[in-house]
Motif scaffolding. Structure first.
Motif, mmCIF file in Angstrom:
data_model
loop_
_atom_site.group_PDB
_atom_site.id
_atom_site.type_symbol
_atom_site.label_atom_id
_atom_site.label_comp_id
_atom_site.label_asym_id
_atom_site.label_seq_id
_atom_site.Cartn_x
_atom_site.Cartn_y
_atom_site.Cartn_z
ATOM 1 N N ASP A 156 0.821 -1.219 0.000
ATOM 2 C CA ASP A 156 0.000 0.000 0.000
ATOM 3 C C ASP A 156 0.854 1.269 0.000
ATOM 4 O O ASP A 156 0.664 2.185 0.813
ATOM 5 C CB ASP A 156 -0.933 0.017 1.221
ATOM 6 N N VAL A 157 1.794 1.314 -0.933
ATOM 7 C CA VAL A 157 2.727 2.437 -1.019
ATOM 8 C C VAL A 157 2.039 3.653 -1.646
ATOM 9 O O VAL A 157 1.417 3.551 -2.700
ATOM 10 C CB VAL A 157 3.977 2.049 -1.844
ATOM 11 N N ASP A 158 2.163 4.795 -0.996
ATOM 12 C CA ASP A 158 1.553 6.026 -1.492
ATOM 13 C C ASP A 158 2.531 6.866 -2.307
ATOM 14 O O ASP A 158 2.130 7.574 -3.230
ATOM 15 C CB ASP A 158 1.031 6.859 -0.314
ATOM 16 N N ILE A 159 3.808 6.805 -1.963
ATOM 17 C CA ILE A 159 4.857 7.521 -2.696
ATOM 18 C C ILE A 159 6.090 6.617 -2.779
ATOM 19 O O ILE A 159 6.462 5.993 -1.776
ATOM 20 C CB ILE A 159 5.243 8.844 -1.995
ATOM 21 N N LEU A 160 6.693 6.539 -3.939
ATOM 22 C CA LEU A 160 7.941 5.813 -4.114
ATOM 23 C C LEU A 160 9.076 6.828 -4.173
ATOM 24 O O LEU A 160 9.087 7.705 -5.035
ATOM 25 C CB LEU A 160 7.916 4.984 -5.402
ATOM 26 N N SER A 161 10.028 6.724 -3.258
ATOM 27 C CA SER A 161 11.160 7.653 -3.249
ATOM 28 C C SER A 161 12.417 6.961 -3.767
ATOM 29 O O SER A 161 12.589 5.750 -3.604
ATOM 30 C CB SER A 161 11.388 8.209 -1.835
ATOM 31 N N MET A 162 13.294 7.759 -4.378
ATOM 32 C CA MET A 162 14.503 7.201 -4.975
ATOM 33 C C MET A 162 15.543 8.294 -5.142
ATOM 34 O O MET A 162 15.239 9.481 -5.067
ATOM 35 C CB MET A 162 14.175 6.594 -6.331
ATOM 36 N N LEU A 163 16.781 7.867 -5.357
ATOM 37 C CA LEU A 163 17.867 8.792 -5.666
ATOM 38 C C LEU A 163 17.968 8.971 -7.168
ATOM 39 O O LEU A 163 17.736 8.034 -7.935
ATOM 40 C CB LEU A 163 19.200 8.250 -5.141
ATOM 41 N N THR A 164 18.367 10.164 -7.603
ATOM 42 C CA THR A 164 18.450 10.422 -9.039
ATOM 43 C C THR A 164 19.515 9.588 -9.718
ATOM 44 O O THR A 164 19.472 9.393 -10.909
ATOM 45 C CB THR A 164 18.735 11.901 -9.314
ATOM 46 N N TYR A 165 20.501 9.082 -8.968
ATOM 47 C CA TYR A 165 21.529 8.277 -9.620
ATOM 48 C C TYR A 165 20.972 6.970 -10.146
ATOM 49 O O TYR A 165 21.571 6.316 -10.992
ATOM 50 C CB TYR A 165 22.703 8.002 -8.674
ATOM 51 N N LYS A 166 19.773 6.600 -9.691
ATOM 52 C CA LYS A 166 19.150 5.381 -10.177
ATOM 53 C C LYS A 166 18.481 5.553 -11.537
ATOM 54 O O LYS A 166 17.960 4.610 -12.103
ATOM 55 C CB LYS A 166 18.097 4.883 -9.181
ATOM 56 N N ARG A 167 18.511 6.745 -12.075
ATOM 57 C CA ARG A 167 17.782 7.016 -13.322
ATOM 58 C C ARG A 167 18.208 6.063 -14.438
ATOM 59 O O ARG A 167 17.388 5.485 -15.132
ATOM 60 C CB ARG A 167 17.992 8.469 -13.752
ATOM 61 N N ASN A 168 19.515 5.890 -14.625
ATOM 62 C CA ASN A 168 19.989 4.993 -15.670
ATOM 63 C C ASN A 168 19.570 3.553 -15.397
ATOM 64 O O ASN A 168 19.259 2.790 -16.305
ATOM 65 C CB ASN A 168 21.513 5.076 -15.789
ATOM 66 N N PHE A 169 19.554 3.173 -14.125
ATOM 67 C CA PHE A 169 19.116 1.836 -13.754
ATOM 68 C C PHE A 169 17.681 1.595 -14.180
ATOM 69 O O PHE A 169 17.347 0.580 -14.780
ATOM 70 C CB PHE A 169 19.274 1.663 -12.243
ATOM 71 N N PHE A 170 16.805 2.565 -13.907
ATOM 72 C CA PHE A 170 15.407 2.420 -14.279
ATOM 73 C C PHE A 170 15.212 2.511 -15.789
ATOM 74 O O PHE A 170 14.342 1.859 -16.344
ATOM 75 C CB PHE A 170 14.565 3.475 -13.567
ATOM 76 N N MET A 171 16.029 3.325 -16.465
ATOM 77 C CA MET A 171 15.932 3.400 -17.916
ATOM 78 C C MET A 171 16.200 2.027 -18.526
ATOM 79 O O MET A 171 15.485 1.558 -19.407
ATOM 80 C CB MET A 171 16.935 4.421 -18.461
ATOM 81 N N LYS A 172 17.232 1.358 -18.032
ATOM 82 C CA LYS A 172 17.567 0.020 -18.523
ATOM 83 C C LYS A 172 16.466 -0.968 -18.178
ATOM 84 O O LYS A 172 16.074 -1.825 -18.968
ATOM 85 C CB LYS A 172 18.891 -0.431 -17.911
ATOM 86 N N LEU A 173 15.947 -0.816 -16.974
ATOM 87 C CA LEU A 173 14.933 -1.733 -16.482
ATOM 88 C C LEU A 173 13.663 -1.700 -17.318
ATOM 89 O O LEU A 173 13.059 -2.725 -17.608
ATOM 90 C CB LEU A 173 14.609 -1.381 -15.024
ATOM 91 N N PHE A 174 13.261 -0.486 -17.753
ATOM 92 C CA PHE A 174 11.985 -0.338 -18.440
ATOM 93 C C PHE A 174 12.127 -0.055 -19.941
ATOM 94 O O PHE A 174 11.163 0.309 -20.586
ATOM 95 C CB PHE A 174 11.176 0.785 -17.796
ATOM 96 N N SER A 175 13.327 -0.202 -20.496
ATOM 97 C CA SER A 175 13.530 0.185 -21.893
ATOM 98 C C SER A 175 13.235 -0.953 -22.859
ATOM 99 O O SER A 175 14.012 -1.251 -23.742
ATOM 100 C CB SER A 175 14.974 0.666 -22.098
#
Length: 277
Positions: free
Chosen positions: A238-257
């Protein structure tokens, strides 16, 4: 956090982000600055003589009139949610959105930015593209990106994704301070893949920094499908907000690309709170 910034474009997306901005401003007892930007058109001055000052004034006046007509609608939204006591100011600025946002952050001493993201994959777009992704990557203050399908409810649970790096400790401290301010709990997630190089000793040492935190739970979930695990975690916890560091941006790009991005389920309507290193 005393002053929040919300870029608006009079769309349904920014109206929804406006609700989040109002609610967050209430929780932090902050002021809200509304920013609307417009582009000055490119004109061929060789074809006819041009009085640039007249053109600029005309365009600026047109945008100002539109801005003035829209404001009652926003005030009505605030009144309907009993948030019309939030102190608001308005800025109309020509030029690039990112440049304008950075300028306003500096001039107005902005502490926090709220932005809307479009479409069912707004959760994804906020990370790997669009104006919001650009802002997340280029400003120095926290940014809350709000998908158009997100519906504001009291924020009770904030998730934080980690890889147990040293820099994550400082980031989690910021998340905990944010959560305490709004009386929310924090759930920290590490997805441990089969090729993970994070040792049990590292995890133990990392956890030791937060032994006194009563409102924090740390989850280590073994899985090679990081994307699905994060999605399931958001839903089941039941997460209302997902928080993260901006350095993970490339990680998520790879993950969802990959092509499956267009098939992400509609339950991913969770706003993302990006902190910076």
């Amino acid at each position: 956090m005393k002053k929040f910034l919300l870029p608006i474009d009079f769309s349904e997306t920014s109206d929804n982000a406006f609700i989040y901005a109002l609610e967050m401003a209430k929780l932090f007892k902050a002021k809200l600055v509304l920013l609307h930007t417009f582009d000055f058109p490119i004109i061929d001055s060789q074809s006819m003589p041009i009085n640039y000052s007249v053109i600029y004034e005309t365009i600026e006046l047109s945008n100002f009139e539109h801005f003035k007509q829209i404001m009652p609608k926003l005030h009505k939204i605030a009144e309907e949610r009993n948030l019309d006591s939030i102190e608001m100011s308005h800025i109309l600025m020509d030029g690039d959105l990112l440049v304008s946002i950075k300028k306003v952050i500096e001039q107005e001493n902005i502490d926090f930015v709220v932005m809307g993201t479009k479409g069912a994959t707004g959760w994804l777009d906020s990370i790997i593209g669009t104006n919001t992704g650009s802002v997340i990557s280029n400003v120095t203050v926290p940014v809350l990106s709000v998908p158009i399908d997100a519906t504001y409810e009291k924020v009770e649970t904030i998730a934080f994704t980690t890889r147990f790096r040293k820099k994550d400790i400082e980031a989690l401290i910021k998340v905990l301070l944010f959560a305490k301010k709004i009386h929310a709990k924090v759930k920290c997630l590490y997805v441990k893949t089969s090729d993970s190089d994070v040792s049990e000793e590292t995890i133990k040492r990392w956890k030791s920094h937060f032994e006194e935190e009563e409102n924090l739970k740390i989850f280590v979930i073994p899985s090679d499908d990081v994307k699905e695990t994060i999605e399931d975690f958001i839903t089941t916890q039941d997460v209302d907000i997902l928080s993260m560091l901006t350095y993970k941006r490339n990680f998520f790009m790879k993950l969802f690309s990959n092509t499956t991005t267009q098939e992400l389920s509609y339950h991913l309507r969770t706003p993302i709170l990006a902190f910076h290193e």
